[in-house]
Design a protein around this motif. Structure first.
Motif, mmCIF file in Angstrom:
data_model
loop_
_atom_site.group_PDB
_atom_site.id
_atom_site.type_symbol
_atom_site.label_atom_id
_atom_site.label_comp_id
_atom_site.label_asym_id
_atom_site.label_seq_id
_atom_site.Cartn_x
_atom_site.Cartn_y
_atom_site.Cartn_z
ATOM 1 N N GLY A 71 68.622 81.656 18.094
ATOM 2 C CA GLY A 71 68.095 81.214 17.419
ATOM 3 C C GLY A 71 66.634 81.482 18.154
ATOM 4 O O GLY A 71 65.418 80.991 18.245
ATOM 5 N N ILE A 72 65.886 82.571 18.600
ATOM 6 C CA ILE A 72 64.820 83.625 18.767
ATOM 7 C C ILE A 72 64.173 84.302 18.325
ATOM 8 O O ILE A 72 64.848 85.171 17.323
ATOM 9 C CB ILE A 72 65.353 84.894 20.588
ATOM 10 C CG1 ILE A 72 65.642 84.571 21.624
ATOM 11 C CG2 ILE A 72 64.408 84.986 20.537
ATOM 12 C CD1 ILE A 72 66.448 84.889 22.367
ATOM 13 N N ALA A 73 63.022 83.681 17.677
ATOM 14 C CA ALA A 73 62.651 84.476 16.641
ATOM 15 C C ALA A 73 61.853 85.928 16.927
ATOM 16 O O ALA A 73 61.695 86.158 17.895
ATOM 17 C CB ALA A 73 60.776 83.337 16.744
ATOM 18 N N VAL A 74 62.296 87.065 15.978
ATOM 19 C CA VAL A 74 62.017 88.980 16.129
ATOM 20 C C VAL A 74 61.370 89.015 15.384
ATOM 21 O O VAL A 74 61.366 88.317 13.947
ATOM 22 C CB VAL A 74 64.195 89.280 15.883
ATOM 23 C CG1 VAL A 74 63.568 90.365 15.626
ATOM 24 C CG2 VAL A 74 64.471 88.151 16.652
ATOM 25 N N VAL A 75 60.434 89.161 15.740
ATOM 26 C CA VAL A 75 59.508 90.437 15.438
ATOM 27 C C VAL A 75 59.748 91.655 15.605
ATOM 28 O O VAL A 75 60.420 92.216 16.630
ATOM 29 C CB VAL A 75 58.063 89.640 15.909
ATOM 30 C CG1 VAL A 75 57.763 88.022 15.170
ATOM 31 C CG2 VAL A 75 58.157 89.903 17.558
ATOM 32 N N THR A 76 58.385 92.935 15.183
ATOM 33 C CA THR A 76 58.427 94.334 15.384
ATOM 34 C C THR A 76 57.755 94.202 17.276
ATOM 35 O O THR A 76 56.830 93.852 16.393
ATOM 36 C CB THR A 76 58.088 95.279 14.332
ATOM 37 O OG1 THR A 76 56.687 94.596 14.223
ATOM 38 C CG2 THR A 76 59.254 94.602 13.112
ATOM 39 N N LEU A 77 57.742 95.554 17.231
ATOM 40 C CA LEU A 77 56.739 96.155 18.582
ATOM 41 C C LEU A 77 55.283 96.265 17.472
ATOM 42 O O LEU A 77 54.219 95.002 18.218
ATOM 43 C CB LEU A 77 56.942 97.113 19.177
ATOM 44 C CG LEU A 77 56.387 97.711 19.641
ATOM 45 C CD1 LEU A 77 55.933 96.297 20.920
ATOM 46 C CD2 LEU A 77 56.944 99.149 20.880
ATOM 47 N N GLU A 78 55.060 96.508 16.104
ATOM 48 C CA GLU A 78 54.564 96.736 15.585
ATOM 49 C C GLU A 78 53.354 95.129 15.638
ATOM 50 O O GLU A 78 52.373 95.361 15.966
ATOM 51 C CB GLU A 78 54.068 97.074 14.401
ATOM 52 C CG GLU A 78 53.632 98.050 13.663
ATOM 53 C CD GLU A 78 54.062 98.058 12.095
ATOM 54 O OE1 GLU A 78 55.218 98.707 12.322
ATOM 55 O OE2 GLU A 78 53.127 98.603 11.275
ATOM 56 N N ASP A 79 53.967 94.230 14.816
ATOM 57 C CA ASP A 79 54.024 92.973 14.385
ATOM 58 C C ASP A 79 53.152 92.080 15.985
ATOM 59 O O ASP A 79 51.824 91.368 16.661
ATOM 60 C CB ASP A 79 54.799 92.462 14.106
ATOM 61 C CG ASP A 79 54.967 92.326 13.245
ATOM 62 O OD1 ASP A 79 54.207 92.286 12.176
ATOM 63 O OD2 ASP A 79 56.265 91.533 12.494
ATOM 64 N N ALA A 80 53.857 92.587 17.641
ATOM 65 C CA ALA A 80 53.657 91.979 18.368
ATOM 66 C C ALA A 80 52.474 92.944 19.049
ATOM 67 O O ALA A 80 51.728 92.084 19.859
ATOM 68 C CB ALA A 80 55.464 91.763 19.741
ATOM 69 N N GLY A 81 52.140 93.862 19.163
ATOM 70 C CA GLY A 81 51.087 94.329 19.817
ATOM 71 C C GLY A 81 51.364 94.663 20.816
ATOM 72 O O GLY A 81 51.326 96.492 21.428
ATOM 73 N N TRP A 82 51.344 94.150 21.595
ATOM 74 C CA TRP A 82 51.874 94.028 22.829
ATOM 75 C C TRP A 82 52.205 93.281 24.081
ATOM 76 O O TRP A 82 52.748 92.137 23.151
ATOM 77 C CB TRP A 82 49.897 93.925 23.592
ATOM 78 C CG TRP A 82 50.339 95.068 25.091
ATOM 79 C CD1 TRP A 82 50.713 94.537 26.715
ATOM 80 C CD2 TRP A 82 50.542 96.166 25.951
ATOM 81 N NE1 TRP A 82 51.004 95.004 27.616
ATOM 82 C CE2 TRP A 82 51.541 96.483 27.241
ATOM 83 C CE3 TRP A 82 50.804 97.336 25.402
ATOM 84 C CZ2 TRP A 82 50.705 97.502 27.504
ATOM 85 C CZ3 TRP A 82 50.539 98.762 25.641
ATOM 86 C CH2 TRP A 82 50.943 98.582 26.893
ATOM 87 N N LEU A 83 52.866 93.361 24.914
ATOM 88 C CA LEU A 83 54.049 92.923 24.778
ATOM 89 C C LEU A 83 53.663 91.537 26.847
ATOM 90 O O LEU A 83 53.798 92.829 27.327
ATOM 91 C CB LEU A 83 56.095 92.583 25.636
ATOM 92 C CG LEU A 83 56.276 93.282 24.102
ATOM 93 C CD1 LEU A 83 57.448 93.927 23.629
ATOM 94 C CD2 LEU A 83 55.949 92.630 23.509
ATOM 95 N N ASP A 84 54.314 90.681 27.080
ATOM 96 C CA ASP A 84 54.037 90.409 28.439
ATOM 97 C C ASP A 84 55.062 90.771 29.392
ATOM 98 O O ASP A 84 55.033 90.418 29.807
ATOM 99 C CB ASP A 84 54.142 88.595 28.320
ATOM 100 C CG ASP A 84 53.133 87.983 27.641
ATOM 101 O OD1 ASP A 84 51.222 87.988 27.149
ATOM 102 O OD2 ASP A 84 53.727 87.522 26.272
ATOM 103 N N LEU A 85 55.766 90.299 29.114
ATOM 104 C CA LEU A 85 57.498 90.795 29.804
ATOM 105 C C LEU A 85 58.633 91.525 28.996
ATOM 106 O O LEU A 85 59.130 91.228 27.960
ATOM 107 C CB LEU A 85 57.747 89.707 30.305
ATOM 108 C CG LEU A 85 58.651 89.501 31.000
ATOM 109 C CD1 LEU A 85 59.260 89.963 32.273
ATOM 110 C CD2 LEU A 85 59.583 88.951 31.807
ATOM 111 N N THR A 86 59.143 92.347 29.534
ATOM 112 C CA THR A 86 60.861 92.764 28.964
ATOM 113 C C THR A 86 61.852 92.530 30.067
ATOM 114 O O THR A 86 61.103 92.849 31.506
ATOM 115 C CB THR A 86 60.190 94.611 29.377
ATOM 116 O OG1 THR A 86 59.664 94.666 27.420
ATOM 117 C CG2 THR A 86 61.228 95.561 28.261
#
Ligand SMILES: O=C[C@H](O)[C@H](O)[C@H](O)COP(=O)(O)O
Length: 258
Positions: A71-86
């Protein structure tokens, strides 16, 4: 109900603690491997039960499939741009929080995703905690074209490095070479001991044909170590430590996802 296996207990405990760091609205990098799979399940439960709103960037096709399933919404790194946490697993970590990753061949995407994040948390069982890196073979992703020449150059490099072993073997999947999500091959470097990880990582990435090595330096901020009895240890930079406890019964509703 299938009981949680002894091997899965530390993975669940570390994962359950690590997902507490995820907040509403975050863009989260989702690691790969058996430990990261527990983290994805724990995160999926927060999405389903608490209505947590996050965008997840998976580091492999395997993780993408599981994330969608829970149930997690999956996006690409390109869409996200930058991430808060991995949040990701590791094959080994040392006192400097330097990691060996890539046991599952996903270290290229994992390194790209982790370095595009404000923070990286590693989830691990106690066996991954080592005084010196190198007992676990170091994965190096290489381009299939001319891979034997790349292998020779890697072995020539190893002859001058501060390591104990010097063989680089092509990873196989049955009778054919293992392929990464990018279609590349993986050389596993059997080093026994890595005396100077930074030196090795820099030199490996200078070789034509090498795409990326599995050493992660100055990337991980915190390691969460889970233990089979439910205790959890958080190790930060400069050796800062904190302990806690996770209820193992909390894993029961996730076992159905297995
Ligand atoms: O390519 C795979 C990844 O780097 C994994 O995070 C790493 O191999 C640890 O995997 P596991 O949690 O299954 O031990």
């Amino acid at each position: 109900m299938i009981p949680l296996s002894d091997a899965d207990k530390p993975k669940f405990v570390a994962s359950r603690r690590a997902v507490d760091f995820v907040e509403d609205g975050m863009r989260v990098g989702l690691g790969t491997g058996s430990t990261a799979a527990w983290m994805v399940r724990c995160l999926g439960r927060r999405v389903r039960e608490e209505g947590l709103k996050i965008a997840g960037v998976p580091t492999s096709t395997r993780t993408a499939e599981l994330a969608r399933k829970v149930g997690i919404a999956v996006v690409t790194l390109e869409d996200a741009g930058w991430l808060d946490l991995t949040i990701d697993g590791a094959d080994e970590f040392d006192r400097d929080l330097t990691l060996i990753k890539g046991g599952g061949g996903a270290h290229l995407q994992e390194k790209i995703v982790a370095t595009a994040s404000d923070r990286m948390i590693v989830i691990a069982d106690p066996a991954k905690d080592v005084a010196r890196l190198g007992a676990f073979p170091l994965p190096v992703e290489v381009i299939p074209f001319g891979w034997q020449a790349t292998q020779k150059l890697v072995q020539r490099l190893l002859a001058g490095m501060d390591v104990d072993g010097r063989t680089a073997t092509l990873r196989m999947a049955g009778d054919t070479p293992f392929r990464t999500d990018e279609g590349n091959y993986v050389l596993d470097l059997h080093l026994g001991r890595i005396g100077a990880p930074r030196d090795l990582a820099l030199h490996l990435n200078q070789i034509a044909g090498v795409v990326e090595n599995g050493l992660f330096m100055d990337i991980c901020d915190t390691v969460v170590v889970g233990h089979a009895d439910g205790t959890v240890r958080l190790i930060g930079r400069a050796g800062k430590e904190e302990t806690g406890r996770i209820d193992l019964a909390d894993a029961e509703s996730l076992i159905a996802d297995l």
